[in-house]
Design a protein around this motif. Structure first.
Motif, PDB file in Angstrom:
ATOM      1  N   ARG A   8      18.851 -16.258  20.508  1.00 34.46           N
ATOM      2  CA  ARG A   8      17.575 -16.142  19.782  1.00 34.46           C
ATOM      3  C   ARG A   8      17.471 -14.810  19.021  1.00 34.46           C
ATOM      4  O   ARG A   8      16.937 -14.766  17.911  1.00 34.46           O
ATOM      5  CB  ARG A   8      16.413 -16.264  20.787  1.00 34.46           C
ATOM      6  N   TYR A   9      17.993 -13.725  19.645  1.00 32.93           N
ATOM      7  CA  TYR A   9      17.746 -12.388  19.076  1.00 32.93           C
ATOM      8  C   TYR A   9      19.028 -11.615  18.744  1.00 32.93           C
ATOM      9  O   TYR A   9      18.942 -10.452  18.360  1.00 32.93           O
ATOM     10  CB  TYR A   9      16.889 -11.556  20.043  1.00 32.93           C
ATOM     11  N   ALA A  13      20.992  -5.795  17.692  1.00 35.69           N
ATOM     12  CA  ALA A  13      19.628  -5.266  17.692  1.00 35.69           C
ATOM     13  C   ALA A  13      19.659  -3.871  17.089  1.00 35.69           C
ATOM     14  O   ALA A  13      20.667  -3.168  17.189  1.00 35.69           O
ATOM     15  CB  ALA A  13      19.085  -5.188  19.118  1.00 35.69           C
ATOM     16  N   LEU A  89      17.184  -8.530  16.100  1.00 37.69           N
ATOM     17  CA  LEU A  89      16.056  -7.924  16.814  1.00 37.69           C
ATOM     18  C   LEU A  89      15.862  -6.485  16.354  1.00 37.69           C
ATOM     19  O   LEU A  89      16.818  -5.708  16.281  1.00 37.69           O
ATOM     20  CB  LEU A  89      16.319  -7.938  18.331  1.00 37.69           C
ATOM     21  N   ARG A 137      15.205 -17.343  12.904  1.00 38.11           N
ATOM     22  CA  ARG A 137      15.148 -16.824  14.282  1.00 38.11           C
ATOM     23  C   ARG A 137      15.209 -15.296  14.242  1.00 38.11           C
ATOM     24  O   ARG A 137      15.750 -14.714  13.296  1.00 38.11           O
ATOM     25  CB  ARG A 137      16.286 -17.367  15.140  1.00 38.11           C
ATOM     26  N   GLY A 138      14.676 -14.680  15.298  1.00 36.96           N
ATOM     27  CA  GLY A 138      14.739 -13.226  15.372  1.00 36.96           C
ATOM     28  C   GLY A 138      13.499 -12.692  16.078  1.00 36.96           C
ATOM     29  O   GLY A 138      12.627 -13.452  16.514  1.00 36.96           O
ATOM     30  N   GLY A 139      13.441 -11.360  16.227  1.00 46.57           N
ATOM     31  CA  GLY A 139      12.306 -10.752  16.919  1.00 46.57           C
ATOM     32  C   GLY A 139      12.071  -9.315  16.468  1.00 46.57           C
ATOM     33  O   GLY A 139      12.992  -8.625  16.005  1.00 46.57           O
TER      34      GLY A 139
END
Ligand SMILES: NC(=O)c1ccc[n+]([C@@H]2O[C@H](COP(=O)([O-])OP(=O)(O)OC[C@H]3O[C@@H](n4cnc5c(N)ncnc54)[C@H](OP(=O)(O)O)[C@@H]3O)[C@@H](O)[C@H]2O)c1
Length: 263
Positions: A8-9, A13, A89, A137-139
């Motif tokens: 998902r992330y 990051a 992320l 997708r990402g955060g």
């Protein structure tokens, strides 16, 4: 589950403000979940030591990035740093608390608080969310604070940046959520970091460990626009915002900050 978190992330990051305290704890928490991390701050030595330790421990790449978040060309620099990488992320953790009487703080240093605490998170979010949204997708985690719940004497500009991050994250949570990007404001209370310990001499309230704050934030990412780590912090935020007028809340906070910071 680490696999699902990386899907998902991941795979990369970016943690902005990664050389100590909560930022270091974010790098540790993300490397332990299997993400490669761009660890960004101004001081090279702690970033290199952290990168060496975590790369050996978790078999991920932790890359030190020496960069001032107040740099005028931050946007181009971040684009260059992340050009070849899939960054899924962003954690904007850095802040410049700039404690003291407003009229005794030099204007340039107050503006630096805005550069690090407001300009940089907008800029990093704008640059990195675009490819995240294209991928669906990402955060993004933005560090706010209980200090952003109301104004505080001796911390007025810093507290305002924390309110800014809270409101920015809530807006982006709604807007970017439609594109598959999770956004979270982490409203931490007092946390045992070098920055906090250096300035909190007379503080007597509860203090959380950085790893507990980070675990809370990474667990809550994708479940709503914000989190307040710790039961005592949740209660005090609730009391300050529900039982007191804004005038009373600012006065009470001002009494506390004067006690802690007045020389
Ligand atoms: N500690 C607490 O009690 C507490 C409570 C609530 C919220 N928070 C929030 O949590 C976050 C982290 O707090 P903290 O206490 O761990 O530390 P902090 O003193 O707010 O931030 C320290 C980190 O930011 C980096 N940094 C500062 N200015 C920078 C700049 N111009 N460019 C690049 N990096 C910069 C520092 O590294 P270099 O010096 O190496 O650049 C260091 O890694 C902040 O957003 C703070 O507002 C903290």
């Amino acid at each position: 589950m680490p696999g699902a978190f990386v899907e998902r992330y991941g795979p990369w990051a970016l943690v902005a403000g990664a050389s100590e305290g909560l930022g270091e704890a974010f790098v540790r928490g993300l490397a332990a979940r299997g993400l490669h991390v761009l660890a960004l701050a101004r001081r090279e030595a702690p970033l290199v030591a952290l990168a060496n330790e975590l790369s050996a421990k978790h078999g991920v790449e932790v890359r030190p990035v020496v960069q001032d978040l107040a740099a005028p060309d931050l946007g181009q620099r971040v684009e260059a740093i992340t050009a070849e990488l899939e960054v899924g992320l962003l954690v904007h953790n850095a802040a410049f608390a700039n404690i003291g009487r407003f009229l005794e703080r030099p204007l340039e240093s107050l503006l630096m608080t805005l550069d690090v605490g407001c300009r940089a998170p907008v800029l990093l979010s704008r640059v990195l969310a675009e490819p995240m949204a294209s991928r669906g997708r990402g955060g993004i985690v933005l560090m706010s604070s209980l200090a952003g719940t109301q104004g505080s004497a001796y911390l007025a500009t810093y507290a305002a940046t924390k309110a800014f991050n809270l409101v920015l994250a809530e807006g982006l949570w709604d807007e970017l959520g439609e594109r598959g990007v999770d956004v979270l404001a982490c409203r931490a209370g007092a946390t045992r970091t070098p920055g906090f310990e250096a300035t909190s001499g007379r503080y007597q309230g509860a203090v959380m460990e950085p790893s507990a704050v980070v675990e809370d934030a990474l667990t809550k990412l994708g479940r709503g626009p914000g989190t307040i780590p710790g039961v005592k912090n949740k209660l005090s935020a609730f009391a300050l915002s529900h039982f007191l007028s804004r005038r009373a809340a600012a006065r009470i906070m001002g009494k506390t900050t004067r006690k802690i910071y007045e020389d």
